[in-house]
Design a protein around this motif. Sequence first.
Motif, PDB file in Angstrom:
ATOM      1  N   SER A 164      -1.920 -56.378  32.451  1.00  0.00           N
ATOM      2  CA  SER A 164      -2.831 -56.742  33.534  1.00  0.00           C
ATOM      3  C   SER A 164      -2.095 -57.380  34.703  1.00  0.00           C
ATOM      4  CB  SER A 164      -3.878 -57.755  33.027  1.00  0.00           C
ATOM      5  OG  SER A 164      -4.570 -57.269  31.905  1.00  0.00           O
ATOM      6  N   GLU A 165      -2.689 -57.268  35.880  1.00  0.00           N
ATOM      7  CA  GLU A 165      -2.304 -58.101  37.012  1.00  0.00           C
ATOM      8  C   GLU A 165      -2.963 -59.453  36.809  1.00  0.00           C
ATOM      9  OE1 GLU A 165      -0.148 -57.537  39.203  1.00  0.00           O
ATOM     10  OE2 GLU A 165       0.159 -55.358  39.035  1.00  0.00           O
ATOM     11  N   ALA A 166      -2.168 -60.490  36.717  1.00  0.00           N
ATOM     12  CA  ALA A 166      -2.691 -61.831  36.463  1.00  0.00           C
ATOM     13  C   ALA A 166      -1.904 -62.818  37.302  1.00  0.00           C
ATOM     14  CB  ALA A 166      -2.595 -62.182  34.980  1.00  0.00           C
ATOM     15  N   HIS A 167      -2.502 -63.277  38.370  1.00  0.00           N
ATOM     16  CA  HIS A 167      -1.845 -64.204  39.300  1.00  0.00           C
ATOM     17  C   HIS A 167      -2.791 -65.373  39.554  1.00  0.00           C
ATOM     18  CE1 HIS A 167       1.436 -61.384  40.359  1.00  0.00           C
ATOM     19  NE2 HIS A 167       0.515 -60.464  40.123  1.00  0.00           N
ATOM     20  N   PRO A 168      -2.240 -66.531  39.973  1.00  0.00           N
ATOM     21  CA  PRO A 168      -0.830 -66.790  40.238  1.00  0.00           C
ATOM     22  C   PRO A 168      -0.035 -66.908  38.949  1.00  0.00           C
ATOM     23  CG  PRO A 168      -2.061 -68.834  40.374  1.00  0.00           C
ATOM     24  CD  PRO A 168      -3.079 -67.743  40.161  1.00  0.00           C
ATOM     25  N   LYS A 169       1.264 -66.794  39.086  1.00  0.00           N
ATOM     26  CA  LYS A 169       2.154 -67.053  37.968  1.00  0.00           C
ATOM     27  C   LYS A 169       2.526 -68.541  37.961  1.00  0.00           C
ATOM     28  CE  LYS A 169       2.333 -62.711  36.877  1.00  0.00           C
ATOM     29  NZ  LYS A 169       1.574 -62.214  35.693  1.00  0.00           N
ATOM     30  N   PRO A 170       2.831 -69.105  36.798  1.00  0.00           N
ATOM     31  CA  PRO A 170       3.352 -70.470  36.776  1.00  0.00           C
ATOM     32  C   PRO A 170       4.581 -70.593  37.670  1.00  0.00           C
ATOM     33  CG  PRO A 170       2.821 -69.734  34.565  1.00  0.00           C
ATOM     34  CD  PRO A 170       2.710 -68.530  35.448  1.00  0.00           C
ATOM     35  N   ALA A 171       4.717 -71.743  38.312  1.00  0.00           N
ATOM     36  CA  ALA A 171       5.815 -71.927  39.259  1.00  0.00           C
ATOM     37  C   ALA A 171       7.156 -72.131  38.561  1.00  0.00           C
ATOM     38  CB  ALA A 171       5.514 -73.122  40.165  1.00  0.00           C
ATOM     39  N   GLN A 172       7.143 -72.613  37.328  1.00  0.00           N
ATOM     40  CA  GLN A 172       8.400 -72.912  36.638  1.00  0.00           C
ATOM     41  C   GLN A 172       9.076 -71.624  36.176  1.00  0.00           C
ATOM     42  OE1 GLN A 172       7.962 -76.196  33.733  1.00  0.00           O
ATOM     43  NE2 GLN A 172       6.021 -76.653  34.751  1.00  0.00           N
ATOM     44  N   PRO A 173      10.381 -71.554  36.316  1.00  0.00           N
ATOM     45  CA  PRO A 173      11.100 -70.346  35.909  1.00  0.00           C
ATOM     46  C   PRO A 173      11.135 -70.214  34.396  1.00  0.00           C
ATOM     47  CG  PRO A 173      12.649 -72.060  36.523  1.00  0.00           C
ATOM     48  CD  PRO A 173      11.284 -72.582  36.868  1.00  0.00           C
ATOM     49  N   PRO A 174      11.335 -68.996  33.875  1.00  0.00           N
ATOM     50  CA  PRO A 174      11.415 -68.808  32.422  1.00  0.00           C
ATOM     51  C   PRO A 174      12.655 -69.465  31.847  1.00  0.00           C
ATOM     52  CG  PRO A 174      11.978 -66.771  33.567  1.00  0.00           C
ATOM     53  CD  PRO A 174      11.483 -67.720  34.607  1.00  0.00           C
ATOM     54  N   ARG A 175      12.535 -69.887  30.589  1.00  0.00           N
ATOM     55  CA  ARG A 175      13.665 -70.395  29.826  1.00  0.00           C
ATOM     56  C   ARG A 175      14.018 -69.363  28.768  1.00  0.00           C
ATOM     57  NH1 ARG A 175       9.257 -72.230  31.336  1.00  0.00           N
ATOM     58  NH2 ARG A 175       8.596 -73.179  29.369  1.00  0.00           N
ATOM     59  N   GLU A 176      15.017 -69.648  27.964  1.00  0.00           N
ATOM     60  CA  GLU A 176      15.455 -68.687  26.958  1.00  0.00           C
ATOM     61  C   GLU A 176      15.074 -69.125  25.555  1.00  0.00           C
ATOM     62  OE1 GLU A 176      19.515 -67.588  27.024  1.00  0.00           O
ATOM     63  OE2 GLU A 176      19.385 -66.516  28.924  1.00  0.00           O
ATOM     64  N   LEU A 177      14.479 -68.192  24.823  1.00  0.00           N
ATOM     65  CA  LEU A 177      14.283 -68.348  23.394  1.00  0.00           C
ATOM     66  C   LEU A 177      15.522 -67.828  22.671  1.00  0.00           C
ATOM     67  CD1 LEU A 177      10.591 -67.121  23.171  1.00  0.00           C
ATOM     68  CD2 LEU A 177      11.379 -69.464  22.829  1.00  0.00           C
ATOM     69  N   ALA A 178      15.493 -67.816  21.352  1.00  0.00           N
ATOM     70  CA  ALA A 178      16.603 -67.273  20.586  1.00  0.00           C
ATOM     71  C   ALA A 178      16.816 -65.809  20.954  1.00  0.00           C
ATOM     72  CB  ALA A 178      16.319 -67.393  19.092  1.00  0.00           C
ATOM     73  N   GLY A 180      17.934 -64.738  23.712  1.00  0.00           N
ATOM     74  CA  GLY A 180      17.809 -64.505  25.151  1.00  0.00           C
ATOM     75  C   GLY A 180      16.445 -64.053  25.609  1.00  0.00           C
ATOM     76  N   ALA A 181      15.451 -63.972  24.709  1.00  0.00           N
ATOM     77  CA  ALA A 181      14.099 -63.585  25.120  1.00  0.00           C
ATOM     78  C   ALA A 181      13.530 -64.649  26.061  1.00  0.00           C
ATOM     79  CB  ALA A 181      13.210 -63.434  23.898  1.00  0.00           C
ATOM     80  N   PRO A 182      12.783 -64.240  27.094  1.00  0.00           N
ATOM     81  CA  PRO A 182      12.275 -65.222  28.051  1.00  0.00           C
ATOM     82  C   PRO A 182      11.064 -65.982  27.525  1.00  0.00           C
ATOM     83  CG  PRO A 182      11.554 -63.021  28.663  1.00  0.00           C
ATOM     84  CD  PRO A 182      12.479 -62.859  27.489  1.00  0.00           C
ATOM     85  N   LEU A 183      11.014 -67.261  27.852  1.00  0.00           N
ATOM     86  CA  LEU A 183       9.856 -68.102  27.560  1.00  0.00           C
ATOM     87  C   LEU A 183       9.170 -68.382  28.883  1.00  0.00           C
ATOM     88  CD1 LEU A 183       8.162 -69.856  25.622  1.00  0.00           C
ATOM     89  CD2 LEU A 183       9.793 -71.707  25.998  1.00  0.00           C
ATOM     90  N   HIS A 184       8.074 -67.678  29.151  1.00  0.00           N
ATOM     91  CA  HIS A 184       7.358 -67.815  30.409  1.00  0.00           C
ATOM     92  C   HIS A 184       6.351 -68.956  30.335  1.00  0.00           C
ATOM     93  CE1 HIS A 184       9.081 -64.099  31.865  1.00  0.00           C
ATOM     94  NE2 HIS A 184       8.629 -63.443  30.808  1.00  0.00           N
TER      95      HIS A 184
END
Length: 286
Positions: A164-178, A180-184
């Motif tokens: 889906s198109e779902a905005h706004p997005k959180p302002a904080q950038p993604p971090r890394e899970l184990a 290298g998967a992104p944590l949004h």
Amino acid sequence: MRIAATIFLTDRTPSPVRIARVLEERGFDGLYLPEHTHIPVSRDTDAPMGGDLPEQYGRTLDAFVALAQAAAVTERLRLGTGITLVAQHDPIDLAKRIATLDHLSGGRLTLGIGYGWNVEEAADHGVEWSTRRELVRDRMALMRALWAPKPEGYIGEFGSVRASEAHPKPAQPPRELAGGAPLHGPRTLLGGTAGPKLFTHITEFTDGWIPIGGRGLSESLPALRTAWEHAGRDPKALRVIPYAVQPTPGKLSHYADLGIEEVVLQLPSAGEGEVLRVLDDFAQYL
């Protein structure tokens, strides 16, 4: 050490606007708010602190509405939930609210989440108590799909969402899970009692732990750090923030020795005079 505060804001306390301005003016790091939608009068669940449940539990303001007011009248004050009862929300609606608050505040939100303690409150939301942990995990994954930069669907045990198109997005950038998967999403901390199951969930889908009261950290922190590293997470990325703490100089010094860099102190759910008096006392720790 960064010092934030939490308070049960109700229809009988100072407003979120007043509390937020006072905290920022005095140099506190953040404002965290708890959540209860309602407290059933007929209740078999024991109060978490024992004895009778204080009346403020049934009078709490909606945390996201109150934090939006706080965001609008401050510039640097961090905003947090302590905690959001994820199982009691529609995850698509909750994802929108969280992303909107983080966007409008310029990335100042910390999402404290938990499994809850009040069986009757959760039951009124249709929550099956024995599966609430798995439900929270599933809903967090669904919300992360909506927070992803490109449309991403999710099919889980308890719910699903189309790409889906779902905005706004959180302002904080993604971090890394184990791996290298992104944590949004915003910084997310999971509450709960120390133990292998909780620590596994912390390492799987959050940025760290928000332990209420902060007792027993000398024993539990090494276990969490071990689980974190075994899961392939960056040791420097783990955040542990003791919550609802009644401070003493020795207690905060002990936290600092453990490597803790943030703490959330408990303010009384009271009138303005009492709240300001306690803040004056807390100022010694800033």
